[in-house]
Design an enzyme around this catalytic site. Sequence first.
Site, PDB file in Angstrom:
ATOM      1  N   LYS A 183       0.788  -1.403   0.000  1.00  0.00           N
ATOM      2  CA  LYS A 183      -0.030   0.033   0.000  1.00  0.00           C
ATOM      3  C   LYS A 183       0.631   1.153  -0.037  1.00  0.00           C
ATOM      4  O   LYS A 183       0.392   2.417  -0.320  1.00  0.00           O
ATOM      5  CB  LYS A 183      -1.121   0.018   1.270  1.00  0.00           C
TER       6      LYS A 183
HETATM    7  C1  LIG Z   1      -4.734  -4.211   1.256  1.00  0.00           C
HETATM    8  C2  LIG Z   1      -3.626  -5.605   1.004  1.00  0.00           C
HETATM    9  C3  LIG Z   1      -4.105  -6.752   0.436  1.00  0.00           C
HETATM   10  C4  LIG Z   1      -5.147  -6.561  -0.502  1.00  0.00           C
HETATM   11  O1  LIG Z   1      -5.147  -5.651  -1.601  1.00  0.00           O
HETATM   12  P1  LIG Z   1      -6.383  -4.998  -2.349  1.00  0.00           P
HETATM   13  O2  LIG Z   1      -6.093  -4.090  -3.394  1.00  0.00           O
HETATM   14  O3  LIG Z   1      -7.445  -4.615  -1.370  1.00  0.00           O
HETATM   15  O4  LIG Z   1      -6.941  -6.374  -3.191  1.00  0.00           O
HETATM   16  C5  LIG Z   1      -3.161  -7.807   0.442  1.00  0.00           C
HETATM   17  N1  LIG Z   1      -2.160  -7.858   1.243  1.00  0.00           N
HETATM   18  C6  LIG Z   1      -1.725  -6.958   1.966  1.00  0.00           C
HETATM   19  C7  LIG Z   1      -0.722  -7.271   2.847  1.00  0.00           C
HETATM   20  C8  LIG Z   1      -2.616  -5.697   2.154  1.00  0.00           C
HETATM   21  O5  LIG Z   1      -2.293  -4.989   2.711  1.00  0.00           O
END
Ligand SMILES: *Cc1c(COP(=O)(O)O)cnc(C)c1O
Length: 429
Positions: free
Chosen positions: A107
């Site tokens: 993220k």
């Molecule tokens: C947010 C997140 C996901 C999921 O990603 P999306 O784009 O919401 O499908 C997967 N793994 C981690 C570690 C995350 O923080």
Amino acid sequence: MKYISTNHKTNETTFKEAVIQGLAIDGGLFYPTEIPVLPENFFKSLNNKSLYLLAYELLLNYAEGSIENDCLRKLAQEAFSFEIPLVEVEKDTYSLELFHGPTLAFKDVGARVTARFMSHFSNDKKLTILVATSGDTGSAVANGFLGIDGVDVVVLYPKGMVSSIQEKQFTTLGQNITALEINGTFDDCQTLVKEAFNDKDLRSRKNISSANSISIARFLPQMVYYFYAYAQLKELNKPLVFSVPSGNYGNLTAGLFAKKMGLPIDKFIASANINDVVPEYLKSGKFMPRLSKNTISNAMDVGNPSNFARILEMYDHDWKSIKKDITGYSFTDSETKKTMKDVFNRTGYVLDPHGAVAYSGLKAYQKENDVIGIFLETAHPAKFLETVEKTLSKKIEIPENLKATLDKKKLSIEMENSFEVFKEFLLSR
Ligand SMILES: *Cc1c(COP(=O)(O)O)cnc(C)c1O
């Protein structure tokens, strides 16, 4: 490039407006009017490009007209400031390590880009970003905005309900980041933020905004690393598939954009934990959102994936064409732990629970298909220290920057769950 809403009840808007608004007025998600197909020579020169120049060239397609080229290049250079290596785990199986950013999760990519676009578009008016978090989003957003001119961030989190590592990651930063420890639940935090946006008096006196996960500026930059992964492959003598550990499906949707732009990806694997609304949809054609269940891959505990609206838009709501491009699998926590153990014992590679779900999806697909597979490793194993150490019976080394964070002092302000108090606080700053 112009943007429409997936609900089709608003006018076209610019990239700048779409970033500032976050969500369209009709409640839909912003979506580009066109997804450009890139020329062949772009793909030929791909492996000579640095990550940030690649990001610049890709984002230019979507942001042109809203930002000068020089500013965008600088923005990309600042945001894409860490490596995204492709690591071979075993034959035809690669891990794309997205966890080398400041909060050790993928993220960071979206958050760092969003922060810089917001600052650029704020026109010298001080902007206050409000984020409610149950853990991960707060740290990625807060770190993304850390030290950014003209923007203050207020993170609201439920007292006693986030892990201590997560809490340290967004309460120790200082500078333009303030953490409010709310005596309430995550839903209470979210309600406080919503009330702030609905309060006309507050909005006329204060320039507030959000940076939540459906923002076009968080979602689009995620396409970059699909190209970057492809560029790092030494040889491609078989079809290429990506397995994406999914919750809100922003990451996977960004991959679909990359494919549409011409990147030769044969298939996407939607890898889910038991929150399997999308794998179920792929099987049955019925989309049935429901309450989420808790798992060890908790960033994927989503019962009503928000980016699904973008997938439907892209494929004109046609289930059959969606199924052609995406295959889904879901896994229980005990399957995920077994995978973590097996892979570690066989190869020495340490998976975090989210990456382990993605790896499992890839293996399930590879049983029936001879393909080269890349799975996205979305978080550093140290972020899920307890689960990983217990599952592997092994001590995990904590990266230096996380260690330093854990030693810092928590700076949050405790606050009762009251909108009056929250509003007073915002206006007093
Ligand atoms: C947010 C997140 C996901 C999921 O990603 P999306 O784009 O919401 O499908 C997967 N793994 C981690 C570690 C995350 O923080």
